[in-house]
Scaffold this motif. Sequence first.
Motif, mmCIF file in Angstrom:
data_model
loop_
_atom_site.group_PDB
_atom_site.id
_atom_site.type_symbol
_atom_site.label_atom_id
_atom_site.label_comp_id
_atom_site.label_asym_id
_atom_site.label_seq_id
_atom_site.Cartn_x
_atom_site.Cartn_y
_atom_site.Cartn_z
ATOM 1 N N SER A 59 -10.324 5.952 -4.566
ATOM 2 C CA SER A 59 -9.881 6.439 -3.255
ATOM 3 C C SER A 59 -10.868 5.987 -2.201
ATOM 4 C CB SER A 59 -9.796 7.965 -3.249
ATOM 5 O OG SER A 59 -11.077 8.530 -3.009
ATOM 6 N N TRP A 60 -10.478 6.135 -0.952
ATOM 7 C CA TRP A 60 -11.399 5.707 0.111
ATOM 8 C C TRP A 60 -12.530 6.703 0.300
ATOM 9 C CZ3 TRP A 60 -11.932 8.715 4.471
ATOM 10 C CH2 TRP A 60 -10.841 9.431 4.968
ATOM 11 N N TYR A 61 -12.538 7.779 -0.464
ATOM 12 C CA TYR A 61 -13.683 8.695 -0.440
ATOM 13 C C TYR A 61 -14.857 8.144 -1.256
ATOM 14 C CZ TYR A 61 -10.280 12.362 0.949
ATOM 15 O OH TYR A 61 -9.329 13.111 1.578
ATOM 16 N N GLN A 100 3.690 -0.980 -4.396
ATOM 17 C CA GLN A 100 2.831 0.134 -4.810
ATOM 18 C C GLN A 100 1.888 -0.303 -5.926
ATOM 19 O OE1 GLN A 100 4.408 4.281 -5.850
ATOM 20 N NE2 GLN A 100 3.940 3.490 -7.906
ATOM 21 N N ARG A 101 0.585 -0.134 -5.682
ATOM 22 C CA ARG A 101 -0.372 -0.375 -6.772
ATOM 23 C C ARG A 101 -0.622 0.924 -7.529
ATOM 24 N NH1 ARG A 101 -6.044 -3.244 -5.401
ATOM 25 N NH2 ARG A 101 -6.569 -1.220 -4.497
ATOM 26 N N THR A 102 -0.676 2.022 -6.773
ATOM 27 C CA THR A 102 -0.951 3.321 -7.395
ATOM 28 C C THR A 102 -0.002 4.357 -6.799
ATOM 29 O OG1 THR A 102 -3.274 2.665 -7.438
ATOM 30 C CG2 THR A 102 -2.797 4.970 -7.924
ATOM 31 N N ALA A 103 0.629 5.127 -7.667
ATOM 32 C CA ALA A 103 1.523 6.187 -7.172
ATOM 33 C C ALA A 103 0.698 7.292 -6.505
ATOM 34 C CB ALA A 103 2.330 6.756 -8.331
ATOM 35 N N CYS A 149 -7.050 14.178 -5.776
ATOM 36 C CA CYS A 149 -8.155 13.265 -6.096
ATOM 37 C C CYS A 149 -8.227 12.185 -5.023
ATOM 38 C CB CYS A 149 -7.939 12.655 -7.478
ATOM 39 S SG CYS A 149 -9.335 11.645 -8.021
ATOM 40 N N LYS A 150 -7.099 11.553 -4.751
ATOM 41 C CA LYS A 150 -6.993 10.716 -3.560
ATOM 42 C C LYS A 150 -6.613 11.635 -2.397
ATOM 43 C CE LYS A 150 -4.968 6.504 -5.527
ATOM 44 N NZ LYS A 150 -5.710 5.445 -4.848
ATOM 45 N N ARG A 151 -6.833 11.163 -1.172
ATOM 46 C CA ARG A 151 -6.427 11.982 -0.031
ATOM 47 C C ARG A 151 -4.921 12.239 -0.137
ATOM 48 N NH1 ARG A 151 -4.464 12.229 5.127
ATOM 49 N NH2 ARG A 151 -5.705 13.385 6.654
ATOM 50 N N LEU A 152 -4.553 13.508 -0.086
ATOM 51 C CA LEU A 152 -3.165 13.888 -0.339
ATOM 52 C C LEU A 152 -2.245 13.366 0.775
ATOM 53 C CD1 LEU A 152 -1.640 15.503 -2.461
ATOM 54 C CD2 LEU A 152 -2.038 17.547 -1.105
ATOM 55 N N GLY A 195 0.829 -1.205 0.000
ATOM 56 C CA GLY A 195 0.000 0.000 0.000
ATOM 57 C C GLY A 195 0.862 1.252 0.000
ATOM 58 N N THR A 196 0.257 2.324 -0.503
ATOM 59 C CA THR A 196 0.982 3.600 -0.521
ATOM 60 C C THR A 196 0.092 4.740 -0.019
ATOM 61 O OG1 THR A 196 0.414 3.719 -2.866
ATOM 62 C CG2 THR A 196 2.672 3.090 -2.340
ATOM 63 N N GLY A 197 -0.806 4.429 0.942
ATOM 64 C CA GLY A 197 -1.583 5.485 1.587
ATOM 65 C C GLY A 197 -0.737 6.186 2.642
ATOM 66 N N SER A 198 -1.365 7.087 3.377
ATOM 67 C CA SER A 198 -0.640 7.848 4.403
ATOM 68 C C SER A 198 0.067 6.923 5.388
ATOM 69 C CB SER A 198 -1.609 8.720 5.206
ATOM 70 O OG SER A 198 -2.364 9.515 4.352
ATOM 71 N N THR A 199 -0.593 5.800 5.711
ATOM 72 C CA THR A 199 -0.027 4.873 6.696
ATOM 73 C C THR A 199 1.292 4.296 6.185
ATOM 74 O OG1 THR A 199 -2.231 4.290 7.475
ATOM 75 C CG2 THR A 199 -0.466 2.725 7.939
ATOM 76 N N ALA A 200 1.243 3.705 4.990
ATOM 77 C CA ALA A 200 2.443 3.071 4.443
ATOM 78 C C ALA A 200 3.578 4.084 4.311
ATOM 79 C CB ALA A 200 2.118 2.465 3.076
#
Length: 486
Positions: A450-452, A200-203, A287-290, A177-182
């Motif tokens: 995104s998780w939104y 990483q699935r998505t940059a 678009c995704k949470r920054l 994963g490459t969200g804020s957590t990762a």
Amino acid sequence: MTNNRQLRIAIIGAGASGIMAAIKLRQAGHEDVTVFEKAHDLGGTWRDNRYPGITCDVPSHAYRYSFEPNPDWSRVCSPGAEILEYVRHTARKHGVEGLIRYDSEITRADYRDGKWLLESTRGSEGAFHAVITATGVLHHPVYPDIPGLEDFGGRVFHSARWEDDVSLAGKRVGVIGTGSTAIQIVGASVAEVAGLSLFQRTAQWVLPLPNRDYEEGEKAQFRADPALVESEYLRLTHRMNTTFSAAVVGENPKAYDQIVTACEEHLATVRDPELRRRLTPDYKVGCKRLIMSGDFYTAIQDPMAELVTDPIDRFCAQGIRTADGRVHELDIIVIATGFDTHRFFRPMQVNGPGGQTLDQAWSEGNQGYLTVAVPGFPNWFMIGGPTSPIGNFSWLLTAEAQFGYIRQLIDRISEADVTAVAPKPEAADAFNRSVRERLPQTVWATGCQSWYIDSAGNIASWPWTFDKFRNDMDQPVWDDFEVSAG
Ligand code: NA7
């Protein structure tokens, strides 16, 4: 108010917003308050998330309760454990710890004759005139649909279920994963691991967020001058609300352009063109949470780190096999694949007065009225309900605004001749129509996952400015409500 009834009020969730609601209800004179908490401790997401590097990416002087200034934040953006301690301290100081019923997950709520009958994992919890859900959105971990997990010979766990006896030092670590957590885990651990593979699935776009310790002198100034703490709170919240949160809903193009430039310039600091290419997103900034990070690009360029962009094929005994056939040998795998943000307080069963369940009401997507209530479900109020502002700003600010509104609804119920308050269906329809009309103007609708966004493609966030949200939360429009007399 005269002839007030003494109400029994249930709050569900002893996270940061549930604690705030309990404190403010007591301050408003509502003595009979119970907070139900599914876990054995308070703190919500700050209790659950203990991974290395966990930091709130909203500056601490803005990520706080309006009524509980804190001159002692250690950093501009403080670590999770410090925020948990702040929530705990606030609960203790304001005397609401004793209201919390731990290890009581509310599983069912039935509306009967002006009251909600609650059942928890412990059994019947009694009848309440009003319920406030404060269950947050980041508490149902999502696991990836990747085969072979049971084959892996090392340690593997979700980032929100960190195994405290695990040390990453000297280990070969994989992060999915490459969200804020990762991104925070990578920045915090690259210096101590024997190897770090980031799958990483998505940059992601990454806004540089230089974080630093407050110096002792600065903290002393904050302690000596409460007005300084207050002005910092107001300055930061004003800045977030007028720049970032306005930019993502299309209301501040200049601020948006500045954010884009900052992200692009930050990405340009990655030296290797090939790595830079693989780190370059193919969707719009925001678009995704920054992601906010000052150390991610440095960390991913560290010789110990590797960015893996070949898709994951499966887990295997030695680690993770990617679609190119390569086996990445690992000792520890951290699953940082986020949360099901659209489940809210479910699997709880909520049965309204007419036999309608909340699951039925939400079968085509989570919808309510102005983020705080649902037609057909009287006296059921939500902090962080559908369409709440979710994004790169303070959840605590959102929660307090929603509580201020909910408190007025509860005060109405406490009038001697009122038993129930619920939004009119047509008012909720009008609200949700205007949400749908407005959403295409937001950056979240520009084409990304995104998780939104829920599985039906609905975007879950407030599509206007935060100032509009605050205005709308100021006072109920009573014509939008059915008020039932007892
Ligand atoms: P996020 O932001 O939801 O990130 C989850 C990440 O996991 C994201 O990069 C996903 O990639 C990735 N993911 C999800 N499923 C898979 C599978 N099957 N394979 C590979 N990668 C996957 O969660 P976080 O915990 O980082 O952050 C949640 C919020 O907490 C954060 O926004 C802050 O508000 C605090 P994708 O982008 O979907 O391709």
